[in-house]
Design an enzyme around this catalytic site. Structure first.
Site, PDB file in Angstrom:
ATOM      1  N   TYR A 269     -27.580   9.116 -10.042  1.00  0.00           N
ATOM      2  CA  TYR A 269     -27.166   8.624 -11.362  1.00  0.00           C
ATOM      3  C   TYR A 269     -27.872   7.494 -12.116  1.00  0.00           C
ATOM      4  O   TYR A 269     -29.250   7.180 -11.818  1.00  0.00           O
ATOM      5  CB  TYR A 269     -26.341   7.238 -10.902  1.00  0.00           C
ATOM      6  CG  TYR A 269     -26.521   6.427  -9.969  1.00  0.00           C
ATOM      7  CD1 TYR A 269     -27.369   5.660  -9.411  1.00  0.00           C
ATOM      8  CD2 TYR A 269     -26.990   4.688 -10.854  1.00  0.00           C
ATOM      9  CE1 TYR A 269     -27.775   5.121  -8.629  1.00  0.00           C
ATOM     10  CE2 TYR A 269     -27.251   3.339 -10.500  1.00  0.00           C
ATOM     11  CZ  TYR A 269     -27.349   3.008  -8.832  1.00  0.00           C
ATOM     12  OH  TYR A 269     -28.129   2.638  -8.692  1.00  0.00           O
TER      13      TYR A 269
ATOM     14  N   ARG B 154     -36.562   9.888 -15.728  1.00  0.00           N
ATOM     15  CA  ARG B 154     -35.972   8.930 -14.167  1.00  0.00           C
ATOM     16  C   ARG B 154     -35.101   9.877 -13.916  1.00  0.00           C
ATOM     17  O   ARG B 154     -35.252  10.668 -12.501  1.00  0.00           O
ATOM     18  CB  ARG B 154     -35.972   7.642 -14.573  1.00  0.00           C
ATOM     19  CG  ARG B 154     -35.452   6.960 -13.194  1.00  0.00           C
ATOM     20  CD  ARG B 154     -35.831   5.763 -12.746  1.00  0.00           C
ATOM     21  NE  ARG B 154     -34.150   5.173 -13.436  1.00  0.00           N
ATOM     22  CZ  ARG B 154     -33.830   4.226 -13.218  1.00  0.00           C
ATOM     23  NH1 ARG B 154     -34.928   3.160 -12.332  1.00  0.00           N
ATOM     24  NH2 ARG B 154     -32.989   2.715 -14.291  1.00  0.00           N
TER      25      ARG B 154
ATOM     26  N   ARG C  48     -17.467  21.764   3.375  1.00  0.00           N
ATOM     27  CA  ARG C  48     -18.009  20.808   3.669  1.00  0.00           C
ATOM     28  C   ARG C  48     -19.133  21.416   4.709  1.00  0.00           C
ATOM     29  O   ARG C  48     -19.159  22.351   5.564  1.00  0.00           O
ATOM     30  CB  ARG C  48     -17.451  19.728   4.546  1.00  0.00           C
ATOM     31  CG  ARG C  48     -18.199  18.678   5.117  1.00  0.00           C
ATOM     32  CD  ARG C  48     -17.885  17.112   5.646  1.00  0.00           C
ATOM     33  NE  ARG C  48     -18.817  16.098   6.178  1.00  0.00           N
ATOM     34  CZ  ARG C  48     -19.036  16.417   7.147  1.00  0.00           C
ATOM     35  NH1 ARG C  48     -19.541  17.704   8.121  1.00  0.00           N
ATOM     36  NH2 ARG C  48     -20.004  14.918   7.272  1.00  0.00           N
TER      37      ARG C  48
ATOM     38  N   HIS D  65     -24.199  20.125   5.817  1.00  0.00           N
ATOM     39  CA  HIS D  65     -24.818  19.463   5.193  1.00  0.00           C
ATOM     40  C   HIS D  65     -25.722  20.298   4.239  1.00  0.00           C
ATOM     41  O   HIS D  65     -26.404  19.664   2.877  1.00  0.00           O
ATOM     42  CB  HIS D  65     -25.747  19.084   6.227  1.00  0.00           C
ATOM     43  CG  HIS D  65     -24.860  17.324   7.220  1.00  0.00           C
ATOM     44  ND1 HIS D  65     -23.480  18.255   7.807  1.00  0.00           N
ATOM     45  CD2 HIS D  65     -25.142  16.471   7.145  1.00  0.00           C
ATOM     46  CE1 HIS D  65     -23.431  17.204   8.064  1.00  0.00           C
ATOM     47  NE2 HIS D  65     -24.025  16.712   8.504  1.00  0.00           N
TER      48      HIS D  65
ATOM     49  N   LYS E 150     -33.171   7.601  -7.278  1.00  0.00           N
ATOM     50  CA  LYS E 150     -32.280   6.920  -7.819  1.00  0.00           C
ATOM     51  C   LYS E 150     -30.708   7.245  -7.452  1.00  0.00           C
ATOM     52  O   LYS E 150     -29.748   7.995  -7.667  1.00  0.00           O
ATOM     53  CB  LYS E 150     -31.706   6.431  -9.494  1.00  0.00           C
ATOM     54  CG  LYS E 150     -30.996   5.443  -9.459  1.00  0.00           C
ATOM     55  CD  LYS E 150     -31.869   4.689 -11.329  1.00  0.00           C
ATOM     56  CE  LYS E 150     -30.614   4.037 -11.893  1.00  0.00           C
ATOM     57  NZ  LYS E 150     -30.322   2.451 -10.961  1.00  0.00           N
TER      58      LYS E 150
ATOM     59  N   GLU F 133     -37.893  -4.824  -2.845  1.00  0.00           N
ATOM     60  CA  GLU F 133     -37.370  -4.996  -4.264  1.00  0.00           C
ATOM     61  C   GLU F 133     -36.186  -6.230  -4.084  1.00  0.00           C
ATOM     62  O   GLU F 133     -35.708  -5.996  -2.777  1.00  0.00           O
ATOM     63  CB  GLU F 133     -37.600  -3.512  -4.388  1.00  0.00           C
ATOM     64  CG  GLU F 133     -36.467  -3.242  -4.119  1.00  0.00           C
ATOM     65  CD  GLU F 133     -36.077  -1.407  -4.903  1.00  0.00           C
ATOM     66  OE1 GLU F 133     -36.408  -1.236  -5.922  1.00  0.00           O
ATOM     67  OE2 GLU F 133     -35.506  -0.520  -4.100  1.00  0.00           O
TER      68      GLU F 133
HETATM   69  N1  PMP Z   1     -33.909  -1.321  -7.717  1.00  0.00           N
HETATM   70  C1  PMP Z   1     -33.079  -0.751  -7.615  1.00  0.00           C
HETATM   71  C2  PMP Z   1     -32.304  -0.197  -5.992  1.00  0.00           C
HETATM   72  C3  PMP Z   1     -32.056  -0.530  -8.479  1.00  0.00           C
HETATM   73  O1  PMP Z   1     -30.980  -0.701  -7.834  1.00  0.00           O
HETATM   74  C4  PMP Z   1     -33.266  -1.173 -10.071  1.00  0.00           C
HETATM   75  C5  PMP Z   1     -31.487  -1.382 -10.348  1.00  0.00           C
HETATM   76  N2  PMP Z   1     -31.061  -0.047 -11.194  1.00  0.00           N
HETATM   77  C6  PMP Z   1     -33.804  -1.628 -10.194  1.00  0.00           C
HETATM   78  C7  PMP Z   1     -34.984  -1.918  -9.412  1.00  0.00           C
HETATM   79  C8  PMP Z   1     -33.938  -1.542 -11.101  1.00  0.00           C
HETATM   80  O2  PMP Z   1     -34.397  -0.656 -12.325  1.00  0.00           O
HETATM   81  P1  PMP Z   1     -33.475  -0.240 -13.969  1.00  0.00           P
HETATM   82  O3  PMP Z   1     -35.275  -1.436 -14.687  1.00  0.00           O
HETATM   83  O4  PMP Z   1     -34.086   1.134 -13.887  1.00  0.00           O
HETATM   84  O5  PMP Z   1     -32.896  -1.607 -13.979  1.00  0.00           O
END
Ligand code: PMP
Length: 296
Positions: free
Chosen positions: A42, A61, A109, A111, A156, A188
């Site tokens: 996403y 990205r 379904r 994997h 992502k 993070e």
């Molecule tokens: N890390 C994670 C795990 C996130 O979900 C996000 C937000 N999408 C970010 C960092 C920051 O990314 P961005 O600056 O693209 O929103």
């Protein structure tokens, strides 16, 4: 709230059949691999005054994440942009948040990757709700936890259960975010990147498989340079985080906000600091420049 804010028009493509339709009418087959396996990618693109901010970075990205999991990118950049603009133009608010999701598609379904499925594409938008002036003035309270997510946090992925549990951990303590440590070092937040200020230097964890490289990661590095703040990417120990002069949080929807409490303790003097103030101002200038540069 106008009718289309409650039920905006969204884009959905399933098995190669694309439609624009009201959100309330959008339906997916239950065998979509996004539903069954969390097998999808996403993006969230902030839009200011109907102009997407750093859209090319977001599309790069998206392409990178899709490539990393072997999902065919359904559109080239021109195709994505045309659909993003159509979505923006059909929405009432000037400031928006465009959500894009691509899954591996619908299949019996099993994997391993199915043969011959077409990616499912879903796009919607929401009003962009920015942090309040009170939050920016007081700063956010965050809590910490050990990072127990998988080791491809650079993708992502919509498989966000680890992040969901971290966000819930914060919510249950009345905190805005959970910041995570792996092997004693900062990674993070559950949905944000975290920045540390020590002795006037802006520090961030290295961009690798342990974190999602936020679109604000390179932006913050550029903004820091533009206002003369030194920036270093390196491993940051938990002790350094707890002794930080300032902590900052960035994400598409939060922009940049100060963190003033960590696990109930004040960060630095407990007030938003000068490095935050300069980067916030630089961020607002970058938004204005982007609106002027990419005005449609
Ligand atoms: N890390 C994670 C795990 C996130 O979900 C996000 C937000 N999408 C970010 C960092 C920051 O990314 P961005 O600056 O693209 O929103």
């Amino acid at each position: 709230m106008s009718a289309d804010l409650l039920d905006p028009v969204v884009f959905l493509s399933v098995n190669g059949v694309a439609e624009w339709l009201p959100l309330s009418e959008a339906r997916l087959p239950v065998l979509d691999r996004g539903f069954i396996f969390g097998d999808g990618i996403y993006e969230v693109v902030p839009v200011y005054g109907r102009v997407p901010f750093r859209m090319d970075h977001h599309l790069a990205r998206l392409a990178r994440s899709l490539g990393a999991v072997g999902i065919t990118n359904p559109f080239d950049n021109a195709g994505w942009k045309a659909r993003i603009f159509e979505l923006i133009d059909g929405f009432a608010d000037d400031n928006q948040m465009v959500y894009i999701q691509v899954t591996r598609g619908v299949a019996k379904r099993g994997h391993a990757f199915p043969a011959d499925t077409q990616p499912t594409v879903f796009m919607m938008n929401n009003p962009l709700v920015l942090p309040t002036a009170a939050l920016r003035a007081d700063g956010a309270a965050v809590v910490s936890a050990t990072d127990n997510r998988w080791l491809r946090c650079d993708i992502k992925s919509v498989s966000l259960l680890g992040n969901v549990l971290m966000a819930q951990h914060a919510a249950e303590q009345g905190a805005a975010e959970t910041i995570m440590f792996r092997d004693g070092n900062l990674t993070e937040g559950s949905s944000s990147n975290i920045w540390v200020v020590r002795d006037g230097v802006l520090l961030a964890p290295v961009r690798d498989h342990r974190i999602l490289e936020g679109i604000r990661y390179s932006l913050m590095a550029e903004l820091a340079e533009s206002v003369g703040i030194a920036f270093t990417a390196r491993a940051i120990s938990e002790a350094e985080v707890r002794a930080a002069d300032e902590l900052l949080l960035t994400s598409a929807t939060k922009e940049v906000i100060p963190i003033t409490r960590l696990d109930g303790q004040p960060v630095g003097d407990g007030r938003p600091g000068p490095v935050y103030a300069r980067l916030y101002a630089a961020y607002q200038r970058a938004k204005e420049q982007s609106r002027a540069q990419f005005a449609r």
